[in-house]
Write a protein that holds these residues in place. Structure first.
Motif, PDB file in Angstrom:
ATOM      1  N   TYR A   1       0.872  -1.175   0.000  1.00 34.79           N
ATOM      2  CA  TYR A   1       0.000   0.000   0.000  1.00 34.79           C
ATOM      3  C   TYR A   1       0.906   1.221   0.000  1.00 34.79           C
ATOM      4  N   ARG A   2       0.544   2.190  -0.784  1.00 39.28           N
ATOM      5  CA  ARG A   2       1.296   3.430  -0.967  1.00 39.28           C
ATOM      6  C   ARG A   2       2.080   3.833   0.293  1.00 39.28           C
ATOM      7  N   GLY A   3       3.370   3.934   0.157  1.00 34.88           N
ATOM      8  CA  GLY A   3       4.254   4.249   1.276  1.00 34.88           C
ATOM      9  C   GLY A   3       5.028   3.049   1.757  1.00 34.88           C
ATOM     10  N   TYR A   4       4.413   1.871   1.703  1.00 40.99           N
ATOM     11  CA  TYR A   4       5.072   0.564   1.817  1.00 40.99           C
ATOM     12  C   TYR A   4       6.027   0.481   3.016  1.00 40.99           C
ATOM     13  N   GLY A   5       5.481   0.595   4.222  1.00 40.02           N
ATOM     14  CA  GLY A   5       6.294   0.461   5.422  1.00 40.02           C
ATOM     15  C   GLY A   5       6.854   1.775   5.921  1.00 40.02           C
ATOM     16  N   LYS A   6       7.198   2.649   5.007  1.00 42.56           N
ATOM     17  CA  LYS A   6       7.746   3.944   5.426  1.00 42.56           C
ATOM     18  C   LYS A   6       6.658   4.832   6.017  1.00 42.56           C
ATOM     19  N   THR A   7       5.411   4.608   5.615  1.00 43.77           N
ATOM     20  CA  THR A   7       4.303   5.366   6.185  1.00 43.77           C
ATOM     21  C   THR A   7       4.151   5.037   7.663  1.00 43.77           C
ATOM     22  N   GLN A   8       4.171   3.736   7.991  1.00 40.76           N
ATOM     23  CA  GLN A   8       4.032   3.331   9.383  1.00 40.76           C
ATOM     24  C   GLN A   8       5.260   3.742  10.195  1.00 40.76           C
ATOM     25  N   GLY A   9       6.455   3.446   9.659  1.00 36.35           N
ATOM     26  CA  GLY A   9       7.667   3.792  10.375  1.00 36.35           C
ATOM     27  C   GLY A   9       7.846   5.285  10.528  1.00 36.35           C
ATOM     28  N   GLY A  10       7.448   6.018   9.488  1.00 33.85           N
ATOM     29  CA  GLY A  10       7.554   7.467   9.554  1.00 33.85           C
ATOM     30  C   GLY A  10       6.690   8.047  10.650  1.00 33.85           C
ATOM     31  N   PHE A  11       5.516   7.452  10.885  1.00 32.01           N
ATOM     32  CA  PHE A  11       4.660   7.921  11.976  1.00 32.01           C
ATOM     33  C   PHE A  11       5.377   7.781  13.312  1.00 32.01           C
ATOM     34  N   ALA A  12       6.022   6.642  13.530  1.00 35.46           N
ATOM     35  CA  ALA A  12       6.700   6.410  14.804  1.00 35.46           C
ATOM     36  C   ALA A  12       7.889   7.348  14.990  1.00 35.46           C
ATOM     37  N   ILE A  13       8.736   7.452  13.976  1.00 33.45           N
ATOM     38  CA  ILE A  13       9.964   8.235  14.125  1.00 33.45           C
ATOM     39  C   ILE A  13       9.679   9.728  14.202  1.00 33.45           C
ATOM     40  N   GLU A  14       8.798  10.227  13.326  1.00 29.25           N
ATOM     41  CA  GLU A  14       8.501  11.649  13.360  1.00 29.25           C
ATOM     42  C   GLU A  14       7.732  12.026  14.628  1.00 29.25           C
ATOM     43  N   SER A  15       6.934  11.091  15.135  1.00 32.85           N
ATOM     44  CA  SER A  15       6.224  11.371  16.379  1.00 32.85           C
ATOM     45  C   SER A  15       7.190  11.487  17.551  1.00 32.85           C
ATOM     46  N   ILE A  16       8.166  10.584  17.629  1.00 35.14           N
ATOM     47  CA  ILE A  16       9.095  10.671  18.760  1.00 35.14           C
ATOM     48  C   ILE A  16      10.034  11.859  18.601  1.00 35.14           C
ATOM     49  N   MET A  17      10.306  12.270  17.372  1.00 31.04           N
ATOM     50  CA  MET A  17      11.075  13.509  17.180  1.00 31.04           C
ATOM     51  C   MET A  17      10.285  14.710  17.703  1.00 31.04           C
ATOM     52  N   ASN A  18       8.992  14.725  17.453  1.00 27.70           N
ATOM     53  CA  ASN A  18       8.169  15.820  17.975  1.00 27.70           C
ATOM     54  C   ASN A  18       8.090  15.777  19.501  1.00 27.70           C
ATOM     55  N   GLU A  19       8.019  14.567  20.053  1.00 28.74           N
ATOM     56  CA  GLU A  19       8.011  14.455  21.511  1.00 28.74           C
ATOM     57  C   GLU A  19       9.349  14.886  22.108  1.00 28.74           C
ATOM     58  N   LEU A  20      10.442  14.564  21.414  1.00 27.49           N
ATOM     59  CA  LEU A  20      11.759  14.998  21.876  1.00 27.49           C
ATOM     60  C   LEU A  20      11.849  16.521  21.889  1.00 27.49           C
ATOM     61  N   ALA A  21      11.323  17.151  20.837  1.00 23.37           N
ATOM     62  CA  ALA A  21      11.348  18.610  20.784  1.00 23.37           C
ATOM     63  C   ALA A  21      10.614  19.196  21.981  1.00 23.37           C
ATOM     64  N   HIS A  22       9.463  18.630  22.333  1.00 27.27           N
ATOM     65  CA  HIS A  22       8.714  19.127  23.489  1.00 27.27           C
ATOM     66  C   HIS A  22       9.508  18.904  24.774  1.00 27.27           C
ATOM     67  N   GLU A  23      10.126  17.727  24.892  1.00 29.63           N
ATOM     68  CA  GLU A  23      10.916  17.416  26.088  1.00 29.63           C
ATOM     69  C   GLU A  23      12.071  18.400  26.266  1.00 29.63           C
ATOM     70  N   LEU A  24      12.671  18.814  25.147  1.00 29.10           N
ATOM     71  CA  LEU A  24      13.804  19.744  25.187  1.00 29.10           C
ATOM     72  C   LEU A  24      13.369  21.207  25.179  1.00 29.10           C
ATOM     73  N   ASN A  25      12.047  21.416  25.148  1.00 30.85           N
ATOM     74  CA  ASN A  25      11.505  22.781  25.045  1.00 30.85           C
ATOM     75  C   ASN A  25      12.079  23.486  23.808  1.00 30.85           C
ATOM     76  N   MET A  26      12.038  22.780  22.698  1.00 33.05           N
ATOM     77  CA  MET A  26      12.639  23.264  21.454  1.00 33.05           C
ATOM     78  C   MET A  26      11.604  23.237  20.336  1.00 33.05           C
ATOM     79  N   ASP A  27      11.658  24.193  19.463  1.00 38.47           N
ATOM     80  CA  ASP A  27      10.798  24.202  18.280  1.00 38.47           C
ATOM     81  C   ASP A  27      11.106  22.965  17.432  1.00 38.47           C
TER      82      ASP A  27
END
Length: 761
Positions: free
Chosen positions: A365-391
């Motif tokens: 299905y369009r994205g072929y694994g990168k869609t699912q993995g991208g959700f996890a990695i980009e989400s934890i990057m956003n959580e890291l930014a919040h943890e560091l009080n960083m944009d």
């Protein structure tokens, strides 16, 4: 460039808009036998006895076939280059049924009504087995989905059916332990993506017949005609020379038609009866009998310094491949190899397994694994930014790759030290331009609209591929006709993406003729040259390169013909805009075609993907949330994409908009809901919620100024990358608006209302 990088109209646009009969079901012979499939009523069972005698006696029934009547061999329906890496674990009909909807018997009759009547008369006695319904615990379950001993794999891909493991994938890059030791902040989070359906408009459809020589002809709505030919020949014990596959217009595929779902059944009936046969899946059968996106569960660990330098990732992933392992390993490896390739880290570990369950199969299905993995990695990057009080945009700027950097992940280092082979990378431009378009600094993290409504913004990045390195291949044949126009023969399959048009644009540009002087024909395994098919974002980059190479070869061939006609050395012949010239003479293509009317000039060239040439995307979203109802509305969605040079600006734009809308559907609406007994609850468009244009009124797309030197006319791919940023960007926008972090997709209004109530409590 005159024709490339323009908004040329889609070649088949008017035919499609006016409802011309161009699809498989439109073209099937009226006298075709109609096939219906009796499907399992149990998630997991063994057929103890099956009685077809009453069904066979119904007037108009041509045949009724069970597992006793089909070749006793296992193979995979996944359409990838041979030897296919998926487990060879499927039979046309099997004594064991592995999900509710699995095929039990084939009924062929003169009408659909007769076939349905006969199907209801088949009596089946089952030994019901305990199903495996939770993929997170499948490896410990007492039931084994595939207890047979004749299933096998062509490669060592971690196939352990005795543990319900269809495939596993493990990779370590760099020193991730050192990275965590050097980290000031370490986060561990779990994320989960759901099964979603491709929901293409044209159902899965195939008809078959025997031609005048007795060869089997398969006409199918498929993305992979040459793979279908190979699979049909193997399944039916036929020489490949005795099978011809033709692809008419396709009304969408999105990866679902990269697996063969319907082709085997009419082929078998035609071989048994000698008559044309047709199968046309109902929408419910599309949901319950084809494939869906793999659900994934991730355990993600990230380490970073206090100033925002990401040092290491550690990812454990489990996916639900369903009853059969088609695409299980390649989806997992795609997830592993690319989801963090655009971040510079000390090290990275990925440990993933795809497990069998008694659910309908997952697949491409369009994205072929990168869609699912991208959700996890980009989400934890956003959580890291919040943890560091960083944009979060500034956190990315500290960590993304730039032109000249080496990818730490993937099948090769994309950025070679040889500057002539460097790929383009405009990821930083995409990030900065997207931030500007969404007015990030004025809106981040949120803006209060009223006492009951608030808006938040979020963002994410993505990377994809342009074909599969050293595997994907495409070919093109070009024929000069008598009055100087050309026929372009390709086997890339246009699923509505417009690849017939863009490949014609490339040919017209190279041959220096108007676009209407290119007639395109696709795809027929007897007539058109070999192509792996349309998947892995390969049509523009891989087949397009073959088109350009064939076009250049055609010009050189015609120069030789002109030199012979005019009795001059070949190096004295020049060509420009449809005219050949020497010092003393000119000869137009039209005139040359007439002079060569007794000699056919045809050239073919091929291309194997020898560079990854990744496209990149930055996605920014603004959502508005109703705090009283939990309703989440996408107010604005911005996508800035580095796809090299767009061949057709209009088609690239609508590709991006369509993919962004699919991503919104995955984030907010689409879900294969199940009852407590495992039954699908929403196997129709009435109950399976898809986003409409109203759910994303503003979707803005821009393309980074980019020219990929290894691609045809500077192009890279665009087909898949466009879907991948929506889910993590939307989830972070929700958090920025409300403080509620969502880590499991989708977040529907009812689910979010419950979270709001819990938050208020």
């Amino acid at each position: 460039m005159k024709i490339v990088n323009s908004a040329a109209p889609k070649k088949d646009g008017m035919k499609l808009a006016t409802g011309a009969p161009v699809y498989t079901n439109d073209l099937a012979p009226k006298e075709s036998l109609i096939i219906k499939l009796l499907r399992s009523e149990h998630h997991f069972a063994r057929i103890k006895h099956i009685d077809t005698s009453k069904a066979e006696k119904v007037p108009g029934v041509a045949c009724v076939l069970t597992y006793k009547d089909v070749p006793n061999k296992r193979f995979t329906r996944a359409g990838q280059t041979y030897p296919e890496p998926s487990p060879q674990d499927w039979k046309m009909l099997d004594e064991i049924v592995r999900y509710k909807g699995d095929e039990v018997a084939i009924v062929a009759a003169t009408t659909e009504a007769i076939a349905i009547k006969a199907m209801k008369l088949i009596k089946v006695e089952y030994e019901v087995l305990e199903p495996v319904l939770d993929y997170k615990t499948a490896t410990e379950h007492v039931s084994i989905v595939h207890p047979e001993t004749d299933a096998f794999t062509h490669f060592e891909f971690g196939f352990k059916p005795e543990k319900n493991i269809a495939s596993s994938y493990f990779v370590e890059v760099g020193d991730y332990e050192k990275g965590f030791e050097e980290s000031d902040v370490i986060l561990t989070r779990n994320y989960e993506t759901q099964a979603t359906h491709p929901a293409m408009m044209e159902p899965v459809t195939t008809y078959t017949y025997l031609d005048h020589t007795g060869r089997l002809v398969v006409v199918s709505s498929t993305q992979i005609p040459f793979h279908v030919r190979r699979m049909i020949a193997n399944a039916m014990d036929l020489p490949m020379s005795q099978v011809r596959v033709i692809k008419p217009r396709i009304g969408g595929g999105f990866g679902c038609k990269q697996s063969s779902a319907s082709e085997f059944f009419p082929a078998l009936v035609t071989l048994k009866t000698g008559k044309p046969a047709k199968i046309f899946y109902t929408r419910k059968e599309i949901f319950l009998g084809t494939t869906r996106r793999h659900p994934f569960y991730f355990e993600v660990k990230i380490g970073a310094t206090k100033d925002g330098i990401v040092k290491a990732f550690d990812v454990k992933a489990t996916s639900d491949t369903g009853a059969y392992g088609e695409h299980a390993g390649t989806v997992m490896s795609a997830c592993a190899e690319k989801i963090m390739a655009y971040y510079k880290t000390e090290g990275y570990r990925f440990d993933g397994k795809a497990v069998y369950t008694n659910h309908v199969s997952s697949g491409a299905y369009r994205g072929y694994g990168k869609t699912q993995g991208g959700f996890a990695i980009e989400s934890i990057m956003n959580e890291l930014a919040h943890e560091l009080n960083m944009d979060p945009t500034e956190l990315r700027e500290k960590n993304i790759i730039h032109l000249g950097d080496h990818l730490r992940l993937g099948t090769s280092h994309v950025y070679d030290e040889d500057v002539t082979r460097q790929d383009t990378c405009e990821l930083e431009y995409c990030l900065k331009r997207g931030r500007e378009m969404i007015d990030w600094y004025n809106k981040y993290p949120s803006v209060k609209v009223s006492d009951t409504k608030v808006r938040g913004v979020g963002m994410a990045l993505a990377i994809q591929g342009s074909g599969v390195l050293n595997i994907d291949s495409g070919s093109a044949t070009i024929k000069l006709n008598s009055d100087g126009f050309f026929t372009l023969l390709i086997s890339a399959t246009d699923m509505g993406t417009g690849c017939d048009t863009i490949l014609s644009q490339m040919a017209a540009e190279s041959l220096q003729v108007p676009l209407d002087r290119i007639n395109v024909y696709s795809a027929d395994t007897d007539v058109t040259p070999y192509d792996d098919g349309s998947y892995a974002s390969s049509s523009t980059y891989v087949t397009g390169t073959a088109v350009r190479k064939a076009s250049d070869k055609m010009i050189e061939t015609l120069k030789s013909e002109v030199a012979a006609i005019l009795s001059v050395p070949c190096d004295q012949v020049t060509y420009s805009n449809g005219v050949f010239r020497t010092e003393e003479s000119t000869l137009t293509l039209e005139a040359l075609g007439g002079k060569l009317n007794r000699k056919q000039i045809t050239v073919t060239d091929s291309h194997v993907c020898d560079k990854e040439a990744p496209p990149y995307k930055a996605g920014f979203v603004e959502v508005e949330i109703d705090l009283e109802t939990g309703q989440i509305h996408v107010v604005d969605f911005v996508g800035v994409i580095d796809c090299g040079t767009p061949i057709n600006t209009n088609l690239a734009t609508v590709q991006a908009q369509g993919g962004m809308l699919q991503g919104i559907g995955m984030a907010l609406y689409e879900e294969s809901e199940r009852a407590t007994n495992g039954d699908e609850k929403n196997a129709s468009f009435l109950t399976y919620k898809l986003p409409s244009r109203k759910d994303a009124l503003i979707t803005r797309v821009e393309f980074a100024p980019s020219y990929e030197p290894t691609g045809p006319y500077g192009a890279k791919s665009i087909g898949e990358i466009v879907i991948n940023t929506a889910s993590p960007a939307i989830m972070d926008a929700i958090f920025n608006a409300t403080g509620i972090r969502v880590r499991k997709l989708p977040i529907t209004p009812s689910k979010f209302y419950e979270l709001l109530e819990q938050n208020r409590a």
